[in-house]
Design a protein around this motif. Sequence first.
Motif: not given
Length: 259
Positions: A126-129, A61-63, A104-105
Motif C-alpha cells: 500500500i503506497v501513497f502516490v 491499483d488506486c483505491r 498489482g501483486a
Amino acid sequence: MNRTIEALVLAGFVALLGAMALVTGVISFSAPSLPDFTSVDVGLSLPSEARIVAVEPVSLDCRARVHAEVPVEGTREHEAFGVVYRTDRISMHAYGDVDTCVDGAGAEITHNRDGTTDVVIDGRSIVFVRPRVDAVRTAGSVDVDKDVVGKLVDAFPWVDDNLGLTPLAYAYAQNVIGSSQCMRTAYEVTEDILVDAYRQQVIDQGIDADRLSVTIDGQPDFADPAPLDMGDIEMSVGAGEVVCLAHDDLGGSGTSPQR
C-alpha cells in the motif's frame, strides 16, 4: 521587288513549318502559371517546453483519493550588518490530494476447500502516490506582503523583486500532504475503504459475501518525500508545527508533529 517576294515566301514557308510542328507535337508551349488565390498554408509548431520526456509502466491499483487542506505561512528576512531591515511574508490555504494505491501483486486471494475465500492484502504494497496541490483552487488564497520597506526598495530598477515565496509555498504544501505524518493519518481513514473495495471486487466475481474474509497484513511504509531546499525562507503550517488531523466526519486521530 523580287527580294520582297522572296522574303514573303520564306516567311510563309517558316510559318507553315511551325504550324506543322505544333500539330504533330514536336513543339509545345505551356501556358503561364497564374497565382492560386485559394491556396492555404498551414503551419503547426509546439513550444520547446511542451515535451513528453518519459513514459514508465504503472502497476498500481488506486483505491482511494485523500483530500487535504494545508494552511501555509512563510517568511523571508533580509539582513544588513546583522540587522533585519525587511521581512517578506506569504500566506495561503492550499487544497490538494494524494492517491492511496495497492501494487498489482499486493493482494493474495485463496479459495479454500470449505467454500470460503480469504483475501490478504500485503500492507507493504500500500503506497501513497502523487501528492499534489490544486494550483487553480489555491491561487485565490495566496497573499504576499513585502512590508513598507520592501515596497520602497522594489521600486529601484536594480533590485530583484522575485521573492520565490509562492512556488516554494506550493512545494512545501505538497510535501506536507505527502508527509509520513499525514499519510499515517490518512491510512487510518482509508484502511476500511481498501478492505471494502477489495471485498466488493471479489463479490462482483461471484463469491459469497458471507463466506469472504478480507484482511490487511502489516502496514505501509510511511516514507517522507525528498526535503526541500528552503534557503533563507521559513515555512510552517499555520503558526506552528505540522500536525495532520482527520476531519471529524472521517474519524481517526492526529499524529506526532513534524518540523
